[in-house]
Design an enzyme around this catalytic site. Structure first.
Site, PDB file in Angstrom:
ATOM      1  N   GLU A 143       0.811  -1.206   0.000  1.00  0.00           N
ATOM      2  CA  GLU A 143       0.000   0.000   0.000  1.00  0.00           C
ATOM      3  C   GLU A 143       0.848   1.261   0.000  1.00  0.00           C
ATOM      4  O   GLU A 143       1.959   1.292   0.539  1.00  0.00           O
ATOM      5  CB  GLU A 143      -0.924   0.011   1.226  1.00  0.00           C
ATOM      6  CG  GLU A 143      -1.944  -1.095   1.184  1.00  0.00           C
ATOM      7  CD  GLU A 143      -2.770  -1.172   2.466  1.00  0.00           C
ATOM      8  OE1 GLU A 143      -3.876  -1.727   2.406  1.00  0.00           O
ATOM      9  OE2 GLU A 143      -2.300  -0.668   3.506  1.00  0.00           O
ATOM     10  N   GLU A 160     -11.351  -4.063  -3.123  1.00  0.00           N
ATOM     11  CA  GLU A 160     -10.741  -5.202  -2.456  1.00  0.00           C
ATOM     12  C   GLU A 160     -11.367  -5.301  -1.080  1.00  0.00           C
ATOM     13  O   GLU A 160     -11.829  -4.296  -0.538  1.00  0.00           O
ATOM     14  CB  GLU A 160      -9.224  -4.994  -2.348  1.00  0.00           C
ATOM     15  CG  GLU A 160      -8.451  -6.228  -1.975  1.00  0.00           C
ATOM     16  CD  GLU A 160      -6.943  -6.008  -2.036  1.00  0.00           C
ATOM     17  OE1 GLU A 160      -6.377  -6.019  -3.140  1.00  0.00           O
ATOM     18  OE2 GLU A 160      -6.345  -5.800  -0.970  1.00  0.00           O
TER      19      GLU A 160
END
Lengths: 532, 912
Positions: free
Chosen positions: A248, A446
């Site tokens: 991320e 997601e």
């Protein structure tokens, strides 16, 4: 004189249609996937089908038993492609496919279920494990071949981080370098290092045997590209660029510390490694505030503390609103954006000429979103507060590189969060999504974790059937739990419920320009017949 | 093996076609029996081959006739040579298509033998499996419900449907009408009986269509016509609003007053289409109908090498009517990529978009049918084609292009190989036993899907995609997931569980689907038709709780608990009043509690289709409800005139004895959902047995089940099986399809009683036709063969057996029935009367065997024998069983079989 037909069982094609619905078999036409709509609608459609057997005509000298009508083909919505993540340790650290049999069987099940493809994390620490430039793709090649054979698509995630969770570290040689030069890792105020990924501050410093991390990443991408060239653009239709901890784009503001059961704290700024401090100092000097460049905020709370436990994040009169606060936060967040800019630009130049979607993942740091200062986002590097939109710049940068944004946490609902956490995953998701929309960045969804909470599927469906259309959805992740009787039936149901409307549309496409479909007599009540 | 699979249905149908009506249509003459067309192939081949090897193709379209003359004149010499050439390939492919045909339904009433005797004839000129679904009204009937006619009125082959209707198949008439064959049924009526009218609808079992008279039942009033004057108007109170041309016999077909205005609108049209042939006092009336019928044709393909040119000759022959165009191409390898061969082409050939060739077939010299001959160069491996009929109708080979291997180096086994794949796809896994082949099986399915979805350019039709294939896919997914789970679990994570990233993630409860329960359920129907009589059934049953538990039942079905007009409970009135003839609400709660203590789940029998009113409306009609759900006539469906409902039309069949509830009304659904939830929480019911679900749409059932979240639910979808000439058809696919359609409509949230299996068991056991227990794919022929996890198998219930005996299981053969359902997949249900009978110990042994071997609703089954006098199967490779007097012993292979249970005409083995 007419004769009516009631309750006719559908023409054959309809039975098939129903059967398909039941199975949620997915057909992909022209690459378009699922049409997401509310399940309510599909319910109504079934009602139409059921009653489509009725058609009486006024002038009827004769009555027809349900003739299918020509309906022209129309694709009204863009589809959402569903991918299921393969196990994080699908390829073991000694470069063989882990539980290959289970994956093979699982792939078939997924194919039958009608998902578009799978997502495969490819670890830097496995491929380039021993020495710089020594790549071993064999395990991944075998896996990609398996996926290819089953006929699924593949989205690969290039992971330039390590994972304690999956026990996959960074490459050995990188760790060795880190032992000698710990400042290549993110470091917090107390001097603790986060050893799962390199500090973004060293991106362009030749710390890795004379190469900069960006150069190393670039070589890795190039090697990947040449090793998988026969799959890229066909089986492999998407690539995610790892942007930081857990792939991320963020600072490891919690350093991966466990947060079990409690309201997570605000986290800490990770600006204390040598290179970061150097950059901060330089920034202070160039902006004429050399004193501000000596360190991070002194009044920020500790990792697990609440925002109000110190003065930096206080809702009112907190230092974050002071000129110093703005100075620091702008710098801190800007570094993150520039880091992403570098990596995405690298990815788009490496893969831009192939037919793959390039993605990056932006985390959903939803804790403390309901406070004015959004402290958890600030420590993670998103200068997003009551007063300032921190995601605009990121979306704009994604747009510049034509990258898609992966947003996790689509299964989270506000209700599911602890009250005291003042968190709002839904609002934050909405904010990022609208920033993306504004800049024309496509969004992929997601889920947040391997175990989906009750109502999580409902939440996902809600997000994906909303106004904004997601490009694809990554469902994390295959494993024992995924196929367990507690989980798999609900997943199946989830997939099916997503497909129902699509199935219908798909049947419309069965011929070139026109397709047969029965006259759907749907009304509010569902059973009004048209009588002559 | 494969070719048998594809031709067998053809032969089968072909056979039926000779004796039956199935293939007749106006546009199509009777196709020759397949045997004939097969045998004629070589000769025709010769003829055309000759022409094609000569100058034929270059001549273009014009010279067909001349060519033919040439060919036939010069043929004899080469004949022998050609016939001795090996036929590389020869195959007859079945083709299925639908065609709309027009026809008419006629209704005739005329005098029979003697003054008192009248005869009603209902007929239809279209082919189909026509069933007359009918009942009568008595003179003094107030309501609209149908009654069953006296036994002497029922023509042979009639079957009672519940207690209100009769279904009688139409028979092919020995006469013809305007040269057409037709089907009819005659009902003779004694005019001195008190029958006021005969009501009916016509059902086509083949398509599942119901034909009504303008949205209403057909109604033939007898009273008035029989009493001399044909003027029926005003003769009877209740009917005086009959619209239309009074006094005309045409008006004899009537509908209810509720839609009076519509009749008036339509009446002018009626005149046009009717051909009235007025009999003396009877009447005759025709109604035009159109039906899409399915027609079976075939295409024969044979491949030979032309000895002169060394070209491959593909000869194609079909009995399709009209202009048939072959859309074709060739391929060089297995990829089956279409390619256009070099000229010359056969006559009447066009190039289509540079992708394919289109050749119009030539009609045969004699008789029906068309042929075409294609000469190909050696280099090609395959000949690909689809057939195009006039009206943009395409025909292909089970969803794929026809693929004919033509290369001389390749043996016909190639095609066989391919076809065996597709056979497997349609669910014939019985023969596969190794892991390897099960993988191949999956691959087959995947290919199937891929073919199904990916290839737009070749005209693929999804119509061939069969239910069975869908079912096997569903099961395959379940199986694969289970396999993956077990491997993942055993090779447990190389990473620790430490890291659950989100705080407070509630773990979802184990998944139980209301359509299946755990999958290991065994039901007991806990009452019979007499149970209400003692007034203390709940008490009596309570005492049996531990016994039922020890027998191995997991679910108990209790009788309908509500206040009811009929003592058995199926005519519910006040839904919240749970004091019934079976006991009061406290006793019921107590009973449920008791069963829960012994770990048996309890199903409530809920009647949602209809409800009896407590008050009359202003017209004196009983349609105002009382009690806590004090609905008015808006809750009643509009299409049953006798209850003057103001709701919408029914979404299903009508139950004629009480007001049918309009489930399309939101308030009705809301109230019913609340009621079900109340039953769940107040009484503790775990699930539902849903009465008469034919009466309303399955989607509403889903709604109710979603709201009440039962542990298990099963619906009663009971309609008639298919009969031809009074004999049950082997193929009951249409019947099980209707049940499956319903389950589908509930989205799989409910199972359904497997009426199909019961019916087939009847025929198999009664008539010693055990071959019926295998369908054409070698699977069980009932719902359990297609959707085992949703099939609740049973052999008897309170309606079919008990003291009602509407459709009693062949007496003395019950244990064969139980040996079947208790060893097979599906969820078996055992009837109370059988539990407490001398069968108890045998049933108990079967149940314990089922549990011991963990047979569940999705267990795999392989039918190993289905012959005249014996049926045998192996379940989950663990249990073998046979029923019937014939001989069977399971073959020892990897397993060793030991007989564990044996009774009258049944035997069960376990693997060791």
């Amino acid at each position: 004189m007419e004769v009516s037909v009631i309750g006719s069982s559908q023409a054959k094609i309809l039975k098939t249609d129903l059967a398909c619905r039941e199975l949620g078999l997915l057909s992909f036409k022209n690459g378009s996937g699922v049409f997401w709509r509310k399940s309510k609608i599909s319910f109504g459609q079934s009602s139409g089908l059921r009653n489509s057997g009725v058609r009486l005509t006024l002038k009827a000298v004769q009555t027809e038993a349900i003739r299918p009508q020509k309906i022209s083909r129309r694709q009204s919505r863009h589809g959402v492609r569903l991918y299921v993540g393969l196990p994080l340790d699908a390829v073991s650290s000694c470069n063989v496919v882990n539980h290959a049999k289970a994956i093979a069987v699982g792939l078939k099940a997924l194919k039958l279920l009608g998902v578009e493809g799978v997502e495969l994390p490819i670890w830097w620490g496995i491929v380039e494990k021993e020495a710089m430039g020594k790549y071993d793709w064999s395990g991944y090649l075998a896996l990609v071949e398996m996926v290819h054979k089953v006929g699924l698509k593949l989205h690969v995630s290039l992971c330039f981080h390590g994972s304690k969770h999956a026990k996959i570290p960074l490459p050995e040689w990188v760790i060795k370098i880190g032992e000698q030069n710990p400042s290549i890792f993110f470091t917090d105020r107390a001097g603790q290092q986060y050893k799962e990924c390199l500090s973004l501050a060293v991106d362009e410093i030749p710390v890795l045997e004379g190469k900069t991390p960006v150069e190393v990443y670039n070589d890795f991408c190039e090697s990947f590209k040449s090793s998988f060239s026969s799959f890229i653009g066909s089986t492999i239709n998407g690539i995610s660029m790892g942007l930081g901890p857990d792939s991320e784009l963020r600072y490891p503001s919690h350093q991966g510390l466990s947060r079990s059961g409690k309201v997570p704290g605000v986290g800490e700024f990770q600006c204390y490694d040598k290179s970061m401090l150097a950059l901060l100092k330089e920034h202070g000097e160039t902006t004429g505030n050399p004193l501000w460049g000596l360190g991070g905020p002194h009044d920020a709370p500790a990792y697990d503390a609440s925002p109000s436990s110190n003065s930096f994040f206080k809702d009112h009169g907190g230092s974050w609103e002071s000129p110093y606060g703005d100075y620091f936060l702008s710098w801190y967040s800007n570094l993150l954006v520039r880091h992403a800019d570098r990596l995405l630009s690298l990815a788009s130049s490496a893969f831009g000429d192939s037919e793959v979607a390039i993605c990056g993942k932006v985390p959903l740091v939803h804790q403390w979103y309901k406070t004015r200062s959004h402290p958890a986002e600030l420590t993670a590097g998103f200068y997003n507060t009551q007063n300032r939109d921190g995601y605009e710049a990121i979306a704009e940068m994604f747009a510049r590189h034509s990258c898609k944004m992966i947003l996790p946490g689509m299964d989270l609902s506000d209700e599911g969060q602890l009250q005291e956490g003042l968190s709002s995953p839904e609002q934050l998701l909405g904010q990022i999504w609208s920033a993306c929309k504004k800049h024309g960045v496509e969004v992929s969804g997601e889920n947040s974790s391997d175990t989906i909470a009750r109502g999580g599927f409902e939440q996902i469906r809600k997000h994906l059937s909303g106004e904004d259309v997601a490009h694809s959805f990554f469902y994390q992740r295959m494993g024992a739990y995924f196929f367990s009787p507690e989980h798999f039936p609900s997943f199946t149901q989830f997939v099916r419920s997503m497909k129902q409307p699509q199935m219908h549309a798909d049947d419309l496409l069965s011929d070139e320009e026109e397709a047969e479909e029965p006259v759907a007599v749907t009304s509010e009540s569902g059973i009004q017949m048209q009588t002559a | 093996m494969s070719s048998a699979v594809s031709t067998e249905p053809l032969l089968h149908r072909g056979f039926r076609q000779i004796s039956g009506p199935r293939f007749r249509s106006r546009t199509l003459g009777r196709p020759p029996p397949p045997a004939a067309s097969l045998s004629c192939a070589p000769k025709s081949l010769f003829r055309h081959a000759r022409r094609s090897c000569g100058s034929g193709p270059r001549r273009g379209g014009g010279g067909a006739a001349a060519l033919r003359a040439r060919a036939s004149s010069s043929g004899a010499a080469v004949l022998e040579a050609l016939e001795s050439t090996d036929v590389l390939f020869e195959e007859a492919f079945p083709l299925q298509r639908t065609e709309a045909v027009e026809g008419k339904i006629f209704v005739r009433l005329d005098r029979g033998k003697g003054d008192q005797n009248w005869q009603l004839t209902v007929g239809c000129t279209l082919p189909g499996k026509w069933i007359l679904h009918w009942g009568i009204s008595h003179v003094d009937d107030v309501g609209s419900e149908w009654d069953q006619p006296p036994a002497e009125m029922r023509p042979p082959g009639s079957i009672p449907i519940k207690d209100y209707a009769i279904e009688t198949p139409l028979q092919k008439s020995s006469m013809t009408m305007d040269g057409d064959e037709f089907y009819e049924v005659n009902i003779s009526i004694e005019s001195n009986s008190d029958i006021a009218a005969i009501n009916f609808v016509l059902k086509d079992e083949e398509s599942g269509s119901w034909y009504q008279h303008r949205g209403r039942d057909f109604k033939v009033p007898l009273m008035d016509s029989l009493r001399g004057d044909s003027n029926i108007v005003g003769a009877k109170r209740g009917f005086d609003l009959w619209p239309g041309t009074l006094g005309q016999l045409s008006n004899i077909l009537l509908k209810g007053k509720a839609s009076e205005y519509k009749d008036k609108e339509a009446s002018s049209d009626l005149e046009v289409s009717k051909q009235k042939v007025q009999c003396l006092e009877g009447f005759y009336e025709e109604l035009a109908i159109v039906k899409a019928i399915s027609i079976q044709n075939s295409v024969n393909v044979s491949v030979k090498i032309c000895p002169k040119t060394a070209k491959t000759l593909v000869y194609l022959e079909t009995d399709l009517p009209g202009d048939v165009i072959v859309h074709w191409g060739v391929c060089r390898d297995d990829s089956k990529k279409w390619e256009i061969p070099a000229a010359p082409y056969p006559p009447e050939t066009k190039i289509f978009k540079n992708k394919a060739l289109r050749t119009l077939l030539q009609s045969k010299e004699k008789g029906n049918g068309f042929w075409g001959l294609f000469a190909l160069d050696e280099e090609f491996v395959g000949f690909l084609f689809v057939l195009k009929l006039k009206e943009d109708v395409w025909l292909n080979c089970m969803g794929e292009d026809f693929y004919i291997p033509v290369s001389s180096t390749r043996s016909p086994s190639l095609l066989r190989q391919k076809e065996s794949d597709s056979t497997e796809i349609s669910g014939k896994t019985a023969e596969t036993n190794t892991e390897v082949s099960s993988t191949a099986y999956t691959d087959g399915i995947i290919n199937e899907i891929r073919n199904l979805v990916s290839d737009i350019s070749s005209e693929k039709s999804r119509k061939m995609k069969t239910k069975e294939a869908q079912e096997s896919i569903l099961q395959e997914i379940e199986k694969l997931a289970a396999e993956a789970y077990s491997i993942f679990r055993s090779s447990l994570p190389t990473f620790s569980e430490e890291a659950v990233l989100e705080p407070e993630v509630p773990v979802p409860p184990p998944h139980i689907c209301s359509g299946t329960g755990t999958g290991f359920e065994i039901l007991c129907q806990g009452f019979n038709w007499e149970s209400h009589k003692s007034g203390r059934w709940y008490h009596e049953l309570k005492e049996k709780a531990s016994q039922l538990a020890s027998l191995g039942f997991t679910v108990l079905w209790l009788p309908p608990p509500t206040d009811s007009v009929s003592p058995e409970g199926y005519m519910p009135r006040d839904l919240y009043n749970l004091n019934s003839r079976y006991g009061n609400i406290e006793e019921l709660k107590d009973l449920v509690k008791k069963f829960h203590e012994v770990n048996i789940r309890v199903l409530g029998d809920v009647v949602l289709n209809h409800r009896c009113a407590q008050h009359k409306n202003q017209n004196g009609i009983w349609n105002i409800f009382g009690g806590r759900l004090n609905w008015d006539d808006r809750a009643v469906v509009a299409d049953d005139p006798h209850f003057q409902g103001r709701g919408n039309k029914s979404s299903g069949d009508n139950f004629h004895a009480a007001p049918n509830i309009d489930h399309s009304q939101d308030f009705v659904r809301k109230d019913l959902k609340e009621w079900l939830c109340w039953l769940r929480s107040e009484i503790g019911y775990d699930g539902w047995r849903l009465d008469f679900v034919r009466g309303f749409w399955g989607g509403y059932v889903k709604d109710y089940l979603d709201a009440s979240e039962p542990y298990f639910a099963v619906g009663e979808y009971w309609d008639s099986l298919s009969y031809t000439y009074g004999e049950m058809d082997h193929n009951q696919d249409a019947h099980r399809q209707r049940i499956i359609d319903w389950i589908n409509a509930t989205n799989g949230t409910a199972g359904a009683f497997d009426v199909t299996t019961k019916g087939i068991l009847h025929a198999a056991l009664e008539r010693r036709e055990y071959w019926r227990l295998s369908d054409q794919k070698g699977k069980p022929p009932g719902v359990v063969g297609w959707w085992p996890s949703r099939a609740v198998t049973f052999i008897e219930n309170h309606d079919t057996g008990s003291t009602q005996g509407h459709w009693r299981f062949p007496s003395g053969k019950e244990m064969q029935g139980y040996a079947y359902i208790l060893t097979h997949p599906g969820t078996p249900a055992v009837f109370y009367d059988h539990v407490f009978s001398h069968y108890q110990s045998e049933i108990a042994s079967l149940i314990s065997l089922r549990n011991r071997n963990k047979i569940h609703c999705r267990s795999t089954i392989k039918v190993t024998k289905a012959e005249r006098d014996v049926y045998a199967a192996i379940i989950d490779e663990k249990v073998a069983m046979k029923i019937g007097p014939g001989y069977y012993e399971p073959q020892s292979g990897p397993q060793k079989w030991s007989a564990v249970l044996e009774g009258r005409d049944y035997k069960v083995w376990e693997a060791s």
